[in-house]
Design an enzyme around this catalytic site. Structure first.
Site, PDB file in Angstrom:
ATOM      1  N   HIS A 176      13.781 -33.669 -46.001  1.00  0.00           N
ATOM      2  CA  HIS A 176      14.105 -34.975 -46.575  1.00  0.00           C
ATOM      3  C   HIS A 176      12.896 -35.569 -47.297  1.00  0.00           C
ATOM      4  O   HIS A 176      13.064 -36.277 -48.303  1.00  0.00           O
ATOM      5  CB  HIS A 176      14.574 -35.933 -45.477  1.00  0.00           C
ATOM      6  CG  HIS A 176      16.038 -35.850 -45.211  1.00  0.00           C
ATOM      7  ND1 HIS A 176      16.898 -36.909 -45.400  1.00  0.00           N
ATOM      8  CD2 HIS A 176      16.812 -34.820 -44.778  1.00  0.00           C
ATOM      9  CE1 HIS A 176      18.129 -36.539 -45.099  1.00  0.00           C
ATOM     10  NE2 HIS A 176      18.105 -35.279 -44.708  1.00  0.00           N
ATOM     11  N   GLY A 189       9.029 -35.455 -53.876  1.00  0.00           N
ATOM     12  CA  GLY A 189       8.116 -34.378 -53.516  1.00  0.00           C
ATOM     13  C   GLY A 189       7.531 -34.549 -52.130  1.00  0.00           C
ATOM     14  O   GLY A 189       7.805 -35.519 -51.422  1.00  0.00           O
ATOM     15  N   THR A 244      20.947 -22.785 -38.677  1.00  0.00           N
ATOM     16  CA  THR A 244      21.091 -21.916 -37.523  1.00  0.00           C
ATOM     17  C   THR A 244      20.679 -22.631 -36.235  1.00  0.00           C
ATOM     18  O   THR A 244      20.970 -22.172 -35.132  1.00  0.00           O
ATOM     19  CB  THR A 244      20.259 -20.624 -37.695  1.00  0.00           C
ATOM     20  OG1 THR A 244      20.526 -19.745 -36.597  1.00  0.00           O
ATOM     21  CG2 THR A 244      18.768 -20.923 -37.722  1.00  0.00           C
TER      22      THR A 244
END
Length: 335
Positions: free
Chosen positions: A81, A87, A204
Site C-alpha cells: 500500500h 512510491g 497465499t
C-alpha cells in the site's frame, strides 16, 4: 514492453528458471545478472551509520510474529500500500487528517505499531539515520521470512515523503477490478504483468474481510441472492457459512492459509480464488498461462516472488534532498 508482447518472454523465463536455479546453487556457469538498483541505493548503505539496522528489524519482526502471526501478512500488505501510492516513501505511515492512512481503503491495514516499535529502537541506537521507507522495505522482507517465504537482499537509501493524500489511495485495487485495469495500474508503478501475477501470490497468506466478497456471494452483478458462478460450489457454501457478517474475516488461501507456498495458484485452478481479481487472473488469456506455470512449479514462484518484491521496493523512490528521514514515522519533521 507491453503485456501482449512480453507474455511469451515471461513464460519462457518461468520454464527456464528451474534449470537456472539448479545451475546457480550447484555453482555452475549460470551467474545472476547484477541488479539495477539505481545510482544511490546500496545494500551497504547503513554499514557504517547503523550496522545493526537489519538485525534490529529482524529481531522485532520475530518478536511480533510470535505475539500475533497474522501481523506478518499485514506488514507485507502495508508495504504494498505504501509503494503503490506515491512510491516507496512511507507516506502510508503519516498519521494526519486527509492522509492515505485515513482513506477507507486503508481501514483494515495493520502493523503500524510494529513499525513504530522498530523505529523507536533504531532511533535509540542510530538517531536520525534510517528512513521509515527503508524500515518498511526491510520489515516486509523479514515478515515474508516469518511465514516461510524467501529471503532477498535489499538495497537502502530511500527518503521519507512529506505528502500523503487519502484520495490518491482510493486508486488502489480493491478486488473487483478487471485484469486490464490491474495491468495498467502495475504498469503505472513501473511493474509488469509477471510482477502482477507473482505479487498477487502474496495472497497465499493473510486474510480479507467478508465485506470485500459479500457481493460475490449474495448480490452478484447487482442481482439479489445471485452468486458469482465462477466460484467452486463447495467453496461457495463454505464462504456463505463463514461470511454471514461483513465484519468477519476469511483466509485468502483456503487450503494452506498460514504457509507461504504456491497453493494460491492451485486454488485458482480449482475456482477457489477469494477475490474476484484473484480468480480472473486464472481465466484471463494474458495472465492465465503465468498462473498455470506458477501452479505447477513451486520453487519458481518462491524465487520470482523475491525478484518481484525487489522490483516493488524500487518504485518511485525518493533519494537525497527529495525527502527526509523522519524521526517519528507518523509525522513529518518539524525541523
Amino acid at each position: 514492453m507491453k503485456p501482449s508482447s512480453s507474455l511469451s518472454f515471461h513464460l519462457l523465463l518461468l520454464l527456464l528458471l528451474p534449470q537456472l536455479l539448479m545451475a546457480e546453487y550447484a555453482g555452475g556457469p549460470y551467474q545472476k545478472a547484477p541488479d539495477d538498483d539505481g545510482d544511490k541505493l546500496d545494500k551497504h548503505y547503513y554499514a557504517r551509520s547503523c550496522p545493526s539496522f537489519e538485525a534490529i528489524v529482524g529481531s522485532k519482526i520475530a518478536h511480533w510474529h510470535s505475539v500475533d502471526p497474522t501481523l506478518s501478512p499485514g506488514l507485507i500488505r502495508l508495504h504494498f500500500h505504501d509503494c503503490a501510492v506515491r512510491g516507496c516513501d512511507a507516506s502510508i505511515l503519516l498519521d494526519n487528517p486527509g492522509g492515505e492512512r485515513r482513506s477507507p481503503v486503508s481501514a483494515t491495514l495493520r502493523g503500524f505499531h510494529v513499525i513504530d516499535d522498530i523505529k523507536a529502537e533504531i532511533e535509540r541506537r542510530c538517531p536520525k539515520t534510517v528512513s521509515c521507507a527503508d524500515i518498511l522495505v526491510a520489515a516486509a522482507r523479514d515478515a515474508t521470512l516469518m511465514v516461510g517465504g524467501p529471503y532477498w537482499g535489499n538495497v537502502y537509501g530511500r527518503r521519507d515523503g512529506r505528502v500523503s493524500i487519502a484520495q490518491q489511495a482510493e486508486a488502489l485495487p480493491k478486488g473487483r477490478e478487471s485484469i486490464t485495469h490491474l495491468i495498467d495500474f502495475f504498469e503505472s508503478m513501473g511493474l509488469d504483468i509477471l510482477d502482477l501475477v507473482v505479487l498477487s501470490g502474496a495472497h497465499t497468506v493473510g486474510r480479507a474481510t467478508c465485506q470485500s466478497i459479500q457481493y460475490r456471494l449474495y448480490n452478484y452483478t447487482g442481482v439479489p441472492s445471485k452468486s458469482d458462478p465462477s466460484i467452486n460450489p463447495r467453496y461457495l457454501n463454505y464462504l456463505k457459512r463463514k461470511c454471514r457478517w461483513p465484519s468477519a474475516y476469511v483466509d485468502l488461501d483456503a487450503t494452506t492459509p498460514t504457509k507461504f507456498d504456491n497453493a494460491y495458484y492451485r486454488n485458482l485452478d480449482n475456482r477457489m480464488g477469494l477475490l474476484s481479481t484473484d480468480q480472473l487472473l486464472h481465466s484471463d488469456s494474458r495472465t492465465g498461462p503465468l498462473v498455470a506455470a506458477l501452479s505447477s512449479q513451486p520453487m519458481v514462484f518462491v524465487h520470482q516472488f523475491a525478484r518481484s518484491m525487489k522490483n516493488l521496493a524500487d518504485t518511485m523512490v525518493l533519494e537525497g534532498d527529495e525527502g527526509e528521514i523522519r524521526t517519528n514515522c507518523n509525522f513529518v519533521n518539524e525541523y
